[in-house]
Design an enzyme around this catalytic site. Sequence first.
Site, short mmCIF file in Angstrom:
data_model
loop_
_atom_site.label_atom_id
_atom_site.label_comp_id
_atom_site.label_asym_id
_atom_site.label_seq_id
_atom_site.Cartn_x
_atom_site.Cartn_y
_atom_site.Cartn_z
N HIS A 175 1.16 -0.84 -0.21
CA HIS A 175 0.11 -0.03 0.42
C HIS A 175 1.04 1.16 -0.43
O HIS A 175 1.41 1.63 -0.75
CB HIS A 175 -0.71 0.01 1.08
CG HIS A 175 -2.61 0.78 1.38
ND1 HIS A 175 -2.62 1.72 -0.10
CD2 HIS A 175 -2.65 0.85 2.76
CE1 HIS A 175 -3.64 2.63 0.78
NE2 HIS A 175 -3.77 2.16 1.76
N HIS A 214 -1.54 -2.74 -9.55
CA HIS A 214 -2.62 -2.15 -8.64
C HIS A 214 -3.89 -2.37 -8.85
O HIS A 214 -3.90 -2.90 -9.83
CB HIS A 214 -2.95 0.03 -9.34
CG HIS A 214 -3.25 -0.04 -8.69
ND1 HIS A 214 -4.77 0.24 -8.22
CD2 HIS A 214 -2.71 1.20 -7.62
CE1 HIS A 214 -5.07 0.61 -7.29
NE2 HIS A 214 -4.12 1.68 -6.52
N ASP A 261 2.88 5.60 -6.59
CA ASP A 261 4.01 6.03 -5.75
C ASP A 261 5.69 5.51 -6.47
O ASP A 261 6.71 6.39 -6.08
CB ASP A 261 3.77 4.36 -4.89
CG ASP A 261 2.73 4.47 -3.88
OD1 ASP A 261 2.66 5.48 -3.51
OD2 ASP A 261 2.40 3.50 -4.06
N1 CMC Z 1 5.68 -6.53 -10.24
C1 CMC Z 1 5.38 -7.93 -10.62
N2 CMC Z 1 5.00 -8.62 -11.33
C2 CMC Z 1 3.22 -8.45 -11.03
C3 CMC Z 1 3.08 -7.49 -9.88
C4 CMC Z 1 4.67 -6.46 -9.59
N3 CMC Z 1 4.87 -5.25 -9.69
N4 CMC Z 1 2.39 -6.40 -9.36
C5 CMC Z 1 1.13 -7.66 -9.96
N5 CMC Z 1 1.96 -8.68 -10.69
C6 CMC Z 1 1.81 -10.14 -11.52
C7 CMC Z 1 1.38 -11.20 -10.09
O1 CMC Z 1 2.65 -11.89 -9.76
C8 CMC Z 1 0.05 -11.94 -10.86
O2 CMC Z 1 0.70 -13.04 -11.48
P1 CMC Z 1 0.04 -14.09 -11.71
O3 CMC Z 1 -1.31 -13.52 -12.22
O4 CMC Z 1 0.54 -14.65 -13.03
O5 CMC Z 1 -0.06 -15.11 -10.34
C9 CMC Z 1 -0.47 -10.70 -11.09
O6 CMC Z 1 0.40 -9.74 -11.57
C10 CMC Z 1 -1.65 -9.95 -10.78
O7 CMC Z 1 -1.28 -9.67 -9.33
P2 CMC Z 1 -2.34 -9.15 -7.79
O8 CMC Z 1 -1.08 -9.73 -6.69
O9 CMC Z 1 -2.96 -10.83 -8.29
O10 CMC Z 1 -2.47 -8.41 -7.69
P3 CMC Z 1 -3.03 -7.30 -6.57
O11 CMC Z 1 -4.81 -6.52 -7.79
O12 CMC Z 1 -3.94 -8.57 -5.44
O13 CMC Z 1 -1.86 -6.33 -6.22
C11 CMC Z 1 -0.60 -4.47 -6.15
C12 CMC Z 1 -2.23 -4.83 -6.32
C13 CMC Z 1 -0.67 -3.20 -6.04
C14 CMC Z 1 -0.58 -4.81 -4.55
C15 CMC Z 1 0.71 -5.72 -6.83
O14 CMC Z 1 0.55 -5.25 -8.21
C16 CMC Z 1 1.95 -5.15 -5.87
O15 CMC Z 1 2.41 -6.29 -5.14
N6 CMC Z 1 2.36 -4.20 -6.38
C17 CMC Z 1 3.53 -3.72 -6.16
C18 CMC Z 1 3.84 -3.52 -4.75
C19 CMC Z 1 2.76 -1.20 -4.54
O16 CMC Z 1 3.79 -0.55 -5.87
N7 CMC Z 1 2.32 -1.22 -4.71
C20 CMC Z 1 1.39 0.21 -4.53
C21 CMC Z 1 0.04 0.08 -5.31
S1 CMC Z 1 -0.63 1.95 -5.52
C22 CMC Z 1 -0.43 2.47 -3.62
C23 CMC Z 1 -1.36 2.38 -3.71
O17 CMC Z 1 -3.01 2.66 -3.63
O18 CMC Z 1 -1.95 2.20 -2.35
#
Ligand code: CMC
Length: 423
Positions: free
Chosen positions: A266, A307, A365
Amino acid sequence: MSAKTAKLQIDGIDKVIELPIYEGTTGPDVLDVRGLVSEGVFTYDPGFVSTASCESEITFIDGGKGVLLHRGYPIEQLAEKATFLETCFLLLNGELPTPEQKTAFENTIRYHTMVDEHIHQFFKGFPKNAHPMAMLVGVVGALSAFYHDDLDIDDPTHRKLAAHRLIAKMPTLAAMCYKHSVGQPFMYPQNSMGFAENFLHMMFGTPCEEPNVSPTLAKAMDTIFLLHADHEQNASTSTVRLAGSSGANPYACIASGIAALWGPSHGGANEAVLEMLYEIGDESNIEEYIAKAKDKNDPFRLMGFGHRVYKNFDPRATVMRKICDEVLEELGVEDDPLFRIARKLEKIALEDEYFISKKLYPNVDFYSGIILKAIGIPTSLFTVIFATGRTPGWIAHWDEMLSHPYKIGRPRQLYKGHTPRDI
Ligand code: CMC
């Protein structure tokens, strides 16, 4: 019963259950599943990916189209035409202020910028190397000790006062977290200054020098706060609502939101972006880190990408990218090796099939971390800046919830533990 319904047939239950469907003013319809408990079933949605937890009029996101509206106004227009404090007023009151309301609101916020001198004692108890978010959770929670006994959360004027105090005191507390870590005296707020200007003054000013804040950096800081002001039912806002749903003290509720914000998934991502850039260290290592991010067996993720809601460019990131260019130019640091790595990483990720197919765009971010670093804000303080910007959103949601009939938040579970057994 609403005009539209969904019909649910569950194996073993000898009737068709009708679920009302509600339409928002825009965005997806929602199925009202509240009646299901009386049929002996719960819905199952870990991570709340398909669950609307409340009704709200504050913020709307269309993640597919990359749209973010506060009270109907696109974030790009607010960033261009409004200040952070005008956006706070909008979130709290539903409309942008008239010129008279704007002046009155700015004066109100100024009036509340100081914190009780006893708060200084709390900082004395923290180790010098305490994480600023740890201190912020503590001192914001501690505000509840100063504003509790005569607070009536059912009285809208009391709620408004809490909102104003929180918006006004957050920059003061955020700067105190920094000053404590560098061993410099706390700077009192300077109420002749604008909101963001005052924050930079409390951060980087010292009692031995005349105030000297760059207007360009103050403007950039104000826009950074504005871009973080609200983001509908994200993890920290939902935490504030959940804590508030028990009738808890608002300062304690905001402290719970700060705790939820801290994590790297987050608000902690802006700090994690910089740590990642330092770890990459050199442009020649970027390919290796892209490969790690794509490797299913490697937990590494590209911080600042992806995201939960945006499956298109994060509109805040578009504005932030522009400010990033302006700030780097103003400070003459476009050639800093760290920023070169960031630029190259952004380019490669935007062209890579893995990131394109999974719709992983740079988020807010990614750029905010780079700008804050350029302004001279230490990495460990980045999430504190996010918290300062997000405070009006948290408090507007808390106020909205308390303005209508509400229930204590109490999710259920799919129990997979032991059935009854004897010791
Ligand atoms: N790098 C590499 N792969 C990724 C990333 C990333 N940053 N983010 C998602 N993926 C992949 C993930 O491995 C998954 O692959 P698969 O479908 O093959 O298993 C797919 O994309 C979907 O990911 P998810 O974890 O199911 O998606 P989510 O909606 O649960 O997670 C997230 C969203 C923001 C937690 C994630 O994209 C992440 O960890 N990003 C990096 C951390 C980050 O930048 N967070 C800030 C978010 S913006 C600020 C806010 O609003 O809080």
